[in-house]
Scaffold this motif. Sequence first.
Motif, short mmCIF file in Angstrom:
data_model
loop_
_atom_site.label_atom_id
_atom_site.label_comp_id
_atom_site.label_asym_id
_atom_site.label_seq_id
_atom_site.Cartn_x
_atom_site.Cartn_y
_atom_site.Cartn_z
N THR A 74 0.81 -1.21 0.06
CA THR A 74 -0.14 0.00 0.08
C THR A 74 1.08 1.29 -0.15
O THR A 74 1.66 1.33 0.96
N GLN A 75 0.75 2.15 -0.90
CA GLN A 75 1.49 3.23 -1.07
C GLN A 75 0.67 4.48 -0.39
O GLN A 75 -0.59 4.71 -0.59
N ILE A 76 1.15 5.06 0.43
CA ILE A 76 0.48 6.22 1.25
C ILE A 76 0.31 7.46 0.36
O ILE A 76 -0.89 8.09 0.53
N THR A 77 1.01 7.41 -0.65
CA THR A 77 0.70 8.77 -1.61
C THR A 77 0.02 8.50 -2.99
O THR A 77 -0.52 9.18 -3.48
N SER A 78 -0.60 7.19 -3.01
CA SER A 78 -1.54 6.61 -4.27
C SER A 78 -3.11 7.27 -3.83
O SER A 78 -3.31 7.63 -2.61
N PHE A 79 -3.52 7.63 -5.04
CA PHE A 79 -5.06 8.12 -4.71
C PHE A 79 -5.88 7.26 -4.04
O PHE A 79 -6.67 7.52 -3.26
N GLY A 80 -6.06 6.02 -4.61
CA GLY A 80 -7.24 4.97 -4.07
C GLY A 80 -6.67 4.11 -3.11
O GLY A 80 -7.52 3.33 -2.70
N ARG A 81 -5.25 4.35 -2.54
CA ARG A 81 -4.78 3.37 -1.89
C ARG A 81 -4.55 1.70 -2.22
O ARG A 81 -4.45 0.81 -1.86
N SER A 82 -5.04 1.65 -3.76
CA SER A 82 -4.77 0.41 -4.29
C SER A 82 -4.65 0.30 -5.67
O SER A 82 -5.11 1.31 -6.18
N GLY A 83 -3.86 -0.26 -6.32
CA GLY A 83 -3.61 -0.19 -7.83
C GLY A 83 -4.72 -0.52 -8.64
O GLY A 83 -5.33 0.35 -9.46
N LEU A 84 -5.95 -1.33 -7.99
CA LEU A 84 -7.16 -1.49 -8.78
C LEU A 84 -8.00 -0.58 -8.80
O LEU A 84 -8.50 0.06 -9.72
N TYR A 85 -8.10 0.25 -7.55
CA TYR A 85 -9.02 1.58 -7.52
C TYR A 85 -8.36 2.51 -8.47
O TYR A 85 -9.13 3.29 -8.83
N ASP A 86 -6.98 2.71 -8.31
CA ASP A 86 -6.42 3.91 -9.07
C ASP A 86 -6.57 3.46 -10.64
O ASP A 86 -7.14 4.47 -11.38
N TRP A 87 -6.61 2.16 -11.06
CA TRP A 87 -6.81 1.86 -12.35
C TRP A 87 -8.17 2.37 -12.93
O TRP A 87 -8.77 2.92 -13.95
N MET A 88 -9.29 2.00 -11.95
CA MET A 88 -10.72 2.08 -12.15
C MET A 88 -10.95 3.76 -12.28
O MET A 88 -11.51 4.30 -13.22
N MET A 89 -10.51 4.54 -11.34
CA MET A 89 -10.62 5.90 -11.26
C MET A 89 -9.97 6.64 -12.54
O MET A 89 -10.60 7.52 -13.10
N GLN A 90 -8.70 6.20 -13.08
CA GLN A 90 -8.15 6.72 -14.09
C GLN A 90 -9.07 6.42 -15.30
O GLN A 90 -9.09 7.25 -16.29
N ARG A 91 -9.78 5.20 -15.44
CA ARG A 91 -10.51 4.80 -16.56
C ARG A 91 -11.79 5.65 -16.59
O ARG A 91 -12.04 6.23 -17.79
N ILE A 92 -12.12 5.72 -15.33
CA ILE A 92 -13.75 6.45 -15.35
C ILE A 92 -13.28 8.00 -15.57
O ILE A 92 -14.12 8.55 -16.53
N SER A 93 -12.35 8.55 -15.07
CA SER A 93 -12.02 10.03 -15.26
C SER A 93 -11.71 10.12 -16.92
O SER A 93 -12.21 11.18 -17.61
N ALA A 94 -10.93 9.26 -17.40
CA ALA A 94 -10.68 9.34 -18.93
C ALA A 94 -11.88 9.31 -19.87
O ALA A 94 -12.19 9.90 -20.70
N ILE A 95 -13.07 8.48 -19.30
CA ILE A 95 -14.27 8.58 -20.35
C ILE A 95 -14.83 9.90 -19.94
O ILE A 95 -15.38 10.46 -20.83
N VAL A 96 -15.11 10.73 -18.57
CA VAL A 96 -15.61 11.77 -18.45
C VAL A 96 -14.67 12.76 -19.41
O VAL A 96 -15.55 13.59 -20.10
N LEU A 97 -13.45 12.78 -19.43
CA LEU A 97 -12.71 13.74 -20.19
C LEU A 97 -13.12 13.58 -21.69
O LEU A 97 -13.01 14.63 -22.40
N ALA A 98 -13.24 12.30 -21.97
CA ALA A 98 -13.76 12.25 -23.58
C ALA A 98 -14.91 12.72 -23.86
O ALA A 98 -15.11 13.34 -24.77
#
Length: 115
Positions: free
Chosen positions: A3-27
């Motif tokens: 667990t990285q303390i400076t990551s956004f979602g505290r897990s890689g899967l959560y970060d991956w999902m947030m990045q994909r969702i944010s990319a869809i909103v931006l598109a």
Amino acid sequence: MVTQITSFGRSGLYDWMMQRISAIVLALYSVFIIGYLVLNPDLTYEQWSGLFETTWMRIFSLMTLLSIGIHSWIGLWSVSTDYIKATGVRFLFQAVCGFAMFVYVVWGIQVLWGL
């Protein structure tokens, strides 16, 4: 799992999902703005201002602004953890990036909502 303390979602899967969702909103926002500009070739300031005065457009723009912050933080965090090995330099880089994104988001909210 580490667990990285400076990551956004505290897990890689959560970060991956947030990045994909944010990319869809931006598109979606990009397609909407380009489509609006193409469908309104003689766009006036009053039309443009009227579009951004509607509540749904302000919410859509706010969602996009937050998505930019989330997407960029996860991307810069990933790059810094992969390529900056010195802990102090990486922390400084992440702190500067986090502060800059915070300022941009707060400033964007102020501009968008006229606070």
